[in-house]
Design a protein around this motif. Structure first.
Motif, PDB file in Angstrom:
ATOM      1  N   ILE A 151       2.189   8.147   1.940  1.00 15.17           N
ATOM      2  CA  ILE A 151       3.359   7.209   0.483  1.00 15.17           C
ATOM      3  C   ILE A 151       2.647   6.431  -0.551  1.00 15.17           C
ATOM      4  CG2 ILE A 151       4.938   5.446  -0.023  1.00 15.17           C
ATOM      5  CD1 ILE A 151       6.489   5.660   2.175  1.00 15.17           C
ATOM      6  N   GLU A 152       1.260   6.369  -0.413  1.00 19.75           N
ATOM      7  CA  GLU A 152      -0.045   5.902  -1.227  1.00 19.75           C
ATOM      8  C   GLU A 152      -0.042   6.987  -1.306  1.00 19.75           C
ATOM      9  OE1 GLU A 152      -1.683   2.509  -0.285  1.00 19.75           O
ATOM     10  OE2 GLU A 152      -2.092   3.266   1.382  1.00 19.75           O
TER      11      GLU A 152
ATOM     12  N   LYS B 176      13.106   4.481   3.154  1.00 19.08           N
ATOM     13  CA  LYS B 176      11.425   4.448   2.798  1.00 19.08           C
ATOM     14  C   LYS B 176      10.912   5.505   1.936  1.00 19.08           C
ATOM     15  CE  LYS B 176       7.644   1.746   3.399  1.00 19.08           C
ATOM     16  NZ  LYS B 176       6.692   0.675   3.891  1.00 19.08           N
ATOM     17  N   GLY B 177      10.466   6.739   2.513  1.00 15.86           N
ATOM     18  CA  GLY B 177      10.025   7.557   2.309  1.00 15.86           C
ATOM     19  C   GLY B 177      11.143   8.767   1.549  1.00 15.86           C
TER      20      GLY B 177
ATOM     21  N   TYR C 299      12.144  14.232   3.741  1.00 14.07           N
ATOM     22  CA  TYR C 299      11.698  13.608   5.175  1.00 14.07           C
ATOM     23  C   TYR C 299      11.750  14.045   6.034  1.00 14.07           C
ATOM     24  CZ  TYR C 299       9.664   9.193   7.051  1.00 14.07           C
ATOM     25  OH  TYR C 299       9.100   8.455   8.331  1.00 14.07           O
TER      26      TYR C 299
ATOM     27  N   PHE D 193       9.825  11.530  -2.128  1.00 14.67           N
ATOM     28  CA  PHE D 193       9.225  12.749  -1.030  1.00 14.67           C
ATOM     29  C   PHE D 193      10.465  13.316  -1.640  1.00 14.67           C
ATOM     30  CE2 PHE D 193       6.741   9.560   0.915  1.00 14.67           C
ATOM     31  CZ  PHE D 193       5.536  10.598   0.991  1.00 14.67           C
TER      32      PHE D 193
ATOM     33  N   ALA E 179      10.934   6.217  -2.080  1.00 13.15           N
ATOM     34  CA  ALA E 179       9.396   6.760  -2.155  1.00 13.15           C
ATOM     35  C   ALA E 179       9.536   7.735  -3.115  1.00 13.15           C
ATOM     36  CB  ALA E 179       8.218   6.575  -1.268  1.00 13.15           C
TER      37      ALA E 179
ATOM     38  N   ALA F 276       7.684  15.257   3.347  1.00 13.05           N
ATOM     39  CA  ALA F 276       6.800  14.009   4.464  1.00 13.05           C
ATOM     40  C   ALA F 276       6.940  14.514   5.620  1.00 13.05           C
ATOM     41  CB  ALA F 276       8.103  12.827   4.265  1.00 13.05           C
TER      42      ALA F 276
ATOM     43  N   ILE G  40       2.668  10.470   6.771  1.00 10.12           N
ATOM     44  CA  ILE G  40       2.913   8.749   6.565  1.00 10.12           C
ATOM     45  C   ILE G  40       1.730   8.335   6.670  1.00 10.12           C
ATOM     46  CG2 ILE G  40       4.799   7.557   6.288  1.00 10.12           C
ATOM     47  CD1 ILE G  40       5.795   9.400   4.644  1.00 10.12           C
TER      48      ILE G  40
ATOM     49  N   GLN H  88       2.282   9.533  -3.936  1.00  6.45           N
ATOM     50  CA  GLN H  88       3.304   7.893  -5.453  1.00  6.45           C
ATOM     51  C   GLN H  88       1.572   8.691  -6.426  1.00  6.45           C
ATOM     52  OE1 GLN H  88       2.953   4.069  -3.578  1.00  6.45           O
ATOM     53  NE2 GLN H  88       5.486   4.262  -3.828  1.00  6.45           N
TER      54      GLN H  88
END
Length: 114
Positions: free
Chosen positions: A43-44, A74-75, A83, A80, A78, A62, A35, A47
């Motif tokens: 994350i970016e 959050k991961g 995680y 994944f 997004a 992740a 991460i 994506q």
């Protein structure tokens, strides 16, 4: 841990931008993504991969020291595949890797344009 798997080859990148380039060039079956990467976050980078038709099908796992429930949620939100938190639990890591490889076998593969 990957070295113990003769059916796998590990490619690594020093940052998220290079990781995206390697993924596009080699189209791996599974991507392990930290991460906290230099340049762009994991994350970016994930994506970017999910928006690219060539790499959108690849499960991205992740790996992070960010282990509070908010970070994990959050991961996963997004996109994944899983995680995992550090320190890595060997059994959990290998099981997740097997799940991701099985998922990859049944996911839509990219269309190669000649």
């Amino acid at each position: 841990m990957i070295a113990r798997r003769p059916d796998m080859r590990l490619l690594s990148a020093a940052d998220g931008h290079l990781g995206v380039e390697i993924a596009r060039a080699f189209l791996p079956e599974v991507i392990l993504m930290d991460i906290n990467l230099p340049g762009i976050s994991g994350i970016e980078a994930m994506q970017i991969l999910h928006k690219d038709p060539l790499t959108a099908h690849i499960p991205v796992v992740a790996l992070s020291a960010n282990a509070i429930p908010h970070d994990i949620a959050k991961g996963l939100k997004a996109g994944f595949f899983r995680y995992l938190t550090k320190p890595i639990k060997v059994h959990e890591f290998l099981h997740t890797l097997d799940e991701a490889l099985e998922f990859a076998k049944h996911s839509d593969q990219p269309v190669q344009i000649q």
